[in-house]
Motif scaffolding. Sequence first.
Motif, mmCIF file in Angstrom:
data_model
loop_
_atom_site.group_PDB
_atom_site.id
_atom_site.type_symbol
_atom_site.label_atom_id
_atom_site.label_comp_id
_atom_site.label_asym_id
_atom_site.label_seq_id
_atom_site.Cartn_x
_atom_site.Cartn_y
_atom_site.Cartn_z
ATOM 1 N N PHE A 145 0.896 -1.228 -0.028
ATOM 2 C CA PHE A 145 0.066 0.195 0.062
ATOM 3 C C PHE A 145 0.684 1.414 -0.201
ATOM 4 C CE2 PHE A 145 -3.101 -2.709 2.245
ATOM 5 C CZ PHE A 145 -4.159 -2.956 0.948
ATOM 6 N N ALA A 146 2.198 1.262 0.209
ATOM 7 C CA ALA A 146 2.752 2.452 0.122
ATOM 8 C C ALA A 146 3.040 3.080 -1.021
ATOM 9 C CB ALA A 146 4.306 2.244 0.816
ATOM 10 N N LYS A 147 3.019 2.423 -1.984
ATOM 11 C CA LYS A 147 2.994 3.009 -3.360
ATOM 12 C C LYS A 147 1.577 3.269 -4.060
ATOM 13 C CE LYS A 147 7.206 1.031 -4.141
ATOM 14 N NZ LYS A 147 7.894 -0.242 -4.181
ATOM 15 N N SER A 148 0.680 3.066 -2.989
ATOM 16 C CA SER A 148 -0.958 3.343 -3.744
ATOM 17 C C SER A 148 -0.997 4.778 -3.884
ATOM 18 C CB SER A 148 -1.944 2.714 -2.917
ATOM 19 O OG SER A 148 -1.966 3.417 -1.603
ATOM 20 N N GLY A 149 -2.023 5.053 -4.695
ATOM 21 C CA GLY A 149 -2.180 6.436 -5.001
ATOM 22 C C GLY A 149 -2.986 7.212 -3.715
ATOM 23 N N ASP A 150 -3.520 6.506 -2.947
ATOM 24 C CA ASP A 150 -4.236 7.170 -1.647
ATOM 25 C C ASP A 150 -3.356 7.342 -0.552
ATOM 26 O OD1 ASP A 150 -5.795 7.726 0.578
ATOM 27 O OD2 ASP A 150 -7.414 6.211 -0.087
ATOM 28 N N ARG A 151 -2.814 8.471 -0.297
ATOM 29 C CA ARG A 151 -2.053 8.908 0.746
ATOM 30 C C ARG A 151 -2.539 8.425 2.087
ATOM 31 N NH1 ARG A 151 -0.287 15.126 0.095
ATOM 32 N NH2 ARG A 151 1.889 13.986 0.766
ATOM 33 N N CYS A 152 -3.750 8.416 2.296
ATOM 34 C CA CYS A 152 -4.271 7.940 3.597
ATOM 35 C C CYS A 152 -3.982 6.581 3.981
ATOM 36 C CB CYS A 152 -5.701 8.351 3.772
ATOM 37 S SG CYS A 152 -6.449 7.932 5.346
ATOM 38 N N ILE A 153 -4.207 5.799 2.774
ATOM 39 C CA ILE A 153 -3.962 4.413 3.010
ATOM 40 C C ILE A 153 -2.483 4.082 3.171
ATOM 41 C CG2 ILE A 153 -4.008 2.155 1.848
ATOM 42 C CD1 ILE A 153 -6.501 2.907 0.666
ATOM 43 N N SER A 154 -1.546 4.900 2.531
ATOM 44 C CA SER A 154 -0.110 4.683 2.405
ATOM 45 C C SER A 154 0.290 5.065 4.010
ATOM 46 C CB SER A 154 0.421 5.513 1.508
ATOM 47 O OG SER A 154 1.949 5.534 1.627
ATOM 48 N N SER A 155 -0.220 6.024 4.297
ATOM 49 C CA SER A 155 0.183 6.615 5.587
ATOM 50 C C SER A 155 -0.186 5.663 6.872
ATOM 51 C CB SER A 155 -0.463 7.814 6.154
ATOM 52 O OG SER A 155 -0.349 8.430 7.413
ATOM 53 N N ASP A 156 -1.291 5.087 6.614
ATOM 54 C CA ASP A 156 -1.723 4.115 7.605
ATOM 55 C C ASP A 156 -0.980 2.933 7.685
ATOM 56 O OD1 ASP A 156 -3.852 5.839 8.759
ATOM 57 O OD2 ASP A 156 -5.454 5.086 7.644
ATOM 58 N N SER A 157 -0.555 2.421 6.416
ATOM 59 C CA SER A 157 0.207 1.325 6.384
ATOM 60 C C SER A 157 1.651 1.403 7.194
ATOM 61 C CB SER A 157 0.582 0.957 4.905
ATOM 62 O OG SER A 157 1.534 1.867 4.181
ATOM 63 N N TYR A 158 2.346 2.563 6.913
ATOM 64 C CA TYR A 158 3.352 2.930 7.821
ATOM 65 C C TYR A 158 3.191 3.213 9.253
ATOM 66 C CZ TYR A 158 6.025 3.945 3.577
ATOM 67 O OH TYR A 158 6.877 3.809 2.351
ATOM 68 N N LYS A 159 2.006 3.735 9.679
ATOM 69 C CA LYS A 159 1.627 3.570 11.137
ATOM 70 C C LYS A 159 1.541 2.039 11.647
ATOM 71 C CE LYS A 159 -0.905 7.946 10.626
ATOM 72 N NZ LYS A 159 -2.363 8.637 10.956
ATOM 73 N N LEU A 160 0.651 1.453 10.652
ATOM 74 C CA LEU A 160 0.808 -0.166 11.176
ATOM 75 C C LEU A 160 2.183 -0.685 11.328
ATOM 76 C CD1 LEU A 160 -0.824 -2.780 11.424
ATOM 77 C CD2 LEU A 160 -0.751 -3.169 9.030
#
Length: 92
Positions: free
Chosen positions: A67-82
């Motif tokens: 998800f880090a390279k997905s277009g959605d910044r929220c999903i990308s950010s949440d994956s790093y938080k996870l």
Amino acid sequence: NMMMEQTVPPDSWFEREDPVFEGMVREFEDFDEILQGIASEVDTFLQGVRDLAQGLEALSEEVVGSFAKSGDRCISSDSYKLRQATYQIVRM
């Protein structure tokens, strides 16, 4: 009392069993066996915890990678938080 001491040879004093001492030894051996069983179960449990921690780390890395390279910044950010939360949990 003196008469008994004279009838029992001194070298046989240590050959007689002491029931109290023998009972204590048996209880200690039983206690030792119980502790060894508990230690074995704890080792098994800790190996399971290590396996779980490795699985969580692998999962969080996969989520970040996906998800880090997905277009959605929220999903990308949440994956790093996870991943950060996972590291905090497994590295305590």
